[in-house]
Each structure stands twice: as C-alpha cells, then as structure tokens.
Design a protein around this motif. Sequence first.
Motif, PDB file in Angstrom:
ATOM      1  N   UNK A  70     -38.443 -14.001   2.331  1.00 45.43           N
ATOM      2  CA  UNK A  70     -37.638 -12.836   1.934  1.00 45.43           C
ATOM      3  C   UNK A  70     -37.165 -12.964   0.494  1.00 45.43           C
ATOM      4  N   UNK A  71     -36.701 -14.159   0.108  1.00 40.84           N
ATOM      5  CA  UNK A  71     -36.241 -14.354  -1.271  1.00 40.84           C
ATOM      6  C   UNK A  71     -37.393 -14.189  -2.261  1.00 40.84           C
ATOM      7  N   UNK A  72     -38.565 -14.739  -1.925  1.00 42.00           N
ATOM      8  CA  UNK A  72     -39.733 -14.578  -2.796  1.00 42.00           C
ATOM      9  C   UNK A  72     -40.127 -13.103  -2.900  1.00 42.00           C
ATOM     10  N   UNK A  73     -40.029 -12.382  -1.789  1.00 41.11           N
ATOM     11  CA  UNK A  73     -40.373 -10.957  -1.795  1.00 41.11           C
ATOM     12  C   UNK A  73     -39.378 -10.161  -2.637  1.00 41.11           C
ATOM     13  N   UNK A  74     -38.099 -10.496  -2.548  1.00 45.79           N
ATOM     14  CA  UNK A  74     -37.082  -9.821  -3.363  1.00 45.79           C
ATOM     15  C   UNK A  74     -37.359 -10.032  -4.854  1.00 45.79           C
ATOM     16  N   UNK A  75     -37.794 -11.235  -5.215  1.00 42.90           N
ATOM     17  CA  UNK A  75     -38.108 -11.527  -6.607  1.00 42.90           C
ATOM     18  C   UNK A  75     -39.423 -10.875  -7.042  1.00 42.90           C
ATOM     19  N   UNK A  76     -40.416 -10.880  -6.159  1.00 39.68           N
ATOM     20  CA  UNK A  76     -41.755 -10.441  -6.554  1.00 39.68           C
ATOM     21  C   UNK A  76     -41.925  -8.929  -6.544  1.00 39.68           C
ATOM     22  N   UNK A 141     -38.545 -23.319  -4.304  1.00 38.53           N
ATOM     23  CA  UNK A 141     -39.679 -22.902  -3.479  1.00 38.53           C
ATOM     24  C   UNK A 141     -39.943 -21.416  -3.615  1.00 38.53           C
ATOM     25  N   UNK A 142     -38.880 -20.611  -3.502  1.00 39.57           N
ATOM     26  CA  UNK A 142     -39.044 -19.153  -3.569  1.00 39.57           C
ATOM     27  C   UNK A 142     -39.566 -18.713  -4.927  1.00 39.57           C
ATOM     28  N   UNK A 143     -39.108 -19.379  -5.999  1.00 35.75           N
ATOM     29  CA  UNK A 143     -39.549 -18.990  -7.340  1.00 35.75           C
ATOM     30  C   UNK A 143     -41.052 -19.197  -7.516  1.00 35.75           C
ATOM     31  N   UNK A 144     -41.583 -20.305  -7.014  1.00 35.10           N
ATOM     32  CA  UNK A 144     -43.006 -20.576  -7.176  1.00 35.10           C
ATOM     33  C   UNK A 144     -43.834 -19.781  -6.174  1.00 35.10           C
ATOM     34  N   UNK A 145     -43.298 -19.562  -4.976  1.00 36.41           N
ATOM     35  CA  UNK A 145     -43.995 -18.706  -4.012  1.00 36.41           C
ATOM     36  C   UNK A 145     -44.104 -17.282  -4.561  1.00 36.41           C
ATOM     37  N   UNK A 146     -43.123 -16.875  -5.369  1.00 33.04           N
ATOM     38  CA  UNK A 146     -43.194 -15.569  -6.039  1.00 33.04           C
ATOM     39  C   UNK A 146     -44.449 -15.464  -6.890  1.00 33.04           C
ATOM     40  N   UNK A 147     -44.749 -16.517  -7.647  1.00 36.25           N
ATOM     41  CA  UNK A 147     -45.978 -16.528  -8.455  1.00 36.25           C
ATOM     42  C   UNK A 147     -47.216 -16.467  -7.581  1.00 36.25           C
ATOM     43  N   UNK A 148     -47.117 -17.039  -6.395  1.00 36.79           N
ATOM     44  CA  UNK A 148     -48.256 -17.077  -5.491  1.00 36.79           C
ATOM     45  C   UNK A 148     -48.572 -15.695  -4.908  1.00 36.79           C
ATOM     46  N   UNK A 149     -47.525 -14.933  -4.567  1.00 37.62           N
ATOM     47  CA  UNK A 149     -47.752 -13.645  -3.905  1.00 37.62           C
ATOM     48  C   UNK A 149     -47.861 -12.481  -4.884  1.00 37.62           C
ATOM     49  N   UNK A 150     -47.452 -12.669  -6.122  1.00 33.76           N
ATOM     50  CA  UNK A 150     -47.502 -11.577  -7.097  1.00 33.76           C
ATOM     51  C   UNK A 150     -48.898 -10.975  -7.266  1.00 33.76           C
ATOM     52  N   UNK A 151     -49.950 -11.798  -7.477  1.00 30.04           N
ATOM     53  CA  UNK A 151     -51.279 -11.214  -7.713  1.00 30.04           C
ATOM     54  C   UNK A 151     -51.764 -10.323  -6.576  1.00 30.04           C
TER      55      UNK A 151
END
Length: 288
Positions: A70-76, A141-151
């Motif tokens: 959820x945090x990664x999704x909020x950022x991405x 973790x969430x910050x780097x997972x953000x880079x993973x899901x962005x593309x």
Amino acid sequence: MKATITTERVLLMLAITVAVLMSMLFGFLGFFALPVFFSAGDSVLSLSWHPEQGQYGILPMVLGSGMVAILALILAFPIAIGITSFCLLERYKTVSVWVRRIVRLMTGIPTVVYGLAAVFLLVPLLRETFRYGSGYCLLATAAIVTLLILPVMILMLESHCRPMAEQLRLNATALGFTDIQTILFIILPNSTKAMAAAALLGFSRAIGDTLLPLMLAGNAPQLTGNVLDSIRTLTAHIGLVLATENGSSAYNSLFAAGLLLLLISTAVTALIRRLELSHSRTITKEQR
C-alpha cells in the motif's frame, strides 16, 4: 479450415493444461494448509510469531506485506500518472521518447540490483538522517518497491491513454484546449478504469516480490505504525523459514502463507480482468 481447427484445438489444450495446473496448485496448497489453519494448537492466524514458545501466527507478516504494497502504491501512483501525462505532451515529444525507453529499460533490471543499491545507498541514508533504527525498515522497502512497480503501471496507463490522446488531440485543439487541459479534463477523467487496473497490477507486483523485502525490511515479525521500524513480509517469511526449517510447525505455516499469497494474487488478477472486460464492453457500446 483444417488448419484453423487444429490451431483452435492446440489453444484449447493449452488452456486446459493451464487450468489443470492451477487447480493442482490450489489443491496442493489447500491440502497442506487447511490442517494448519484448523490445528488444535495456537492459530496460525494470530499476531504472535514466537516459534520457541510454540506460537506460529503469520498475521504480522500478512500485515507487513500489505503495508509495503500500500505504501509503495501510494508513492508510485501519482508518479506514474505524472510521467504518463508528461509523455503525452506534444511539445516534449523528443524527451518523452527517451523517458519511455528508460521506463522499458527499468522493466528488465534485476530486482537484486535495486536491492544491492539500496543496501549501500538508501539504508545508510535513512539511518544517518533519522538517527533511528538500523535503516532496514518499511520505508526503505516501500521506496525501492516503488521503483519496481512504476514501469508496469506507466506502461499500462500509456497503452490506454496514448491512443485516446492521438484520437482526441485534433478535436481538443479545435475546441481551444491546450495539451495540459486535454490531459487533465478529457484523458485522465476517461481513464479511471485503466488507472484502477494499473494500481491493482502494481499492488499485485509489490505484494508478490520476495527479494527486496528480504534484503531491506529487517525481517522482524512485528506490528508497527512507524515506517522506520523493521517488518517482515509473507514472501520474505517463506524464504527465511524455508531455508532454516524442515518438517517443524514453523515449516508447516509456510503452506498457509503460500495459500494466502496465492488467493490474494488470484483475487487481484480477477479484478484486473473484470476491469478490462468492463472497459472492452464500454468501447463496444460506444462504437455501436
């Protein structure tokens, strides 16, 4: 005609094979997981993971996975919409070509490269900046997972928005809309289903990743409301226990964790498919 029938039969056999394999996977996990859920001892759906005390609750890992995703999704999500909108601007057409190339390149970068870079760059930065904890935490973790899901999110959004932009650009210009107004008031409001599908796809990708949480989350099976605290996700939990236990109650809890992950992924995939079908039906009705 004969070739067409043969092709259809091959495709049908492939579809049946996939369905059988998926059924076997559900059956395998269900066979081993259901006894764990209904065991007489401490419930696997509890908040305590203390194997030395006979407590094997995996809810801290379930909530840890959810918080990371959820945090990664909020950022991405806003970043994905911003980059997609930028790439649709006609005035930045040359730059947007390179942006799209970089996004496609990011899809091929191994996860371990992101993790390794974060261990040596992001983790020390968080530790020294906030002076709290080890730096291996939910935020890292969430910050780097953000880079993973962005593309994946950007590519899905662009595949929907670009054809619409090309189709409506002349009409919007004739009505006096600028490129930015066209995106803000026409394209984005009519892309809500695509945005929802992109968000679900990003969520599924985030909750299913193993290596980044394993490397960056700190692997502490605890509940926390602080993004700088260490956590453990379901995927990292499976990797850790699988490597250290065999045949114990802790090992058996892995089947419950695997079944939960599979159910979550299946539910998200079904929602994405439903959105795609709904969008296709809408387009068909408009064409009629």
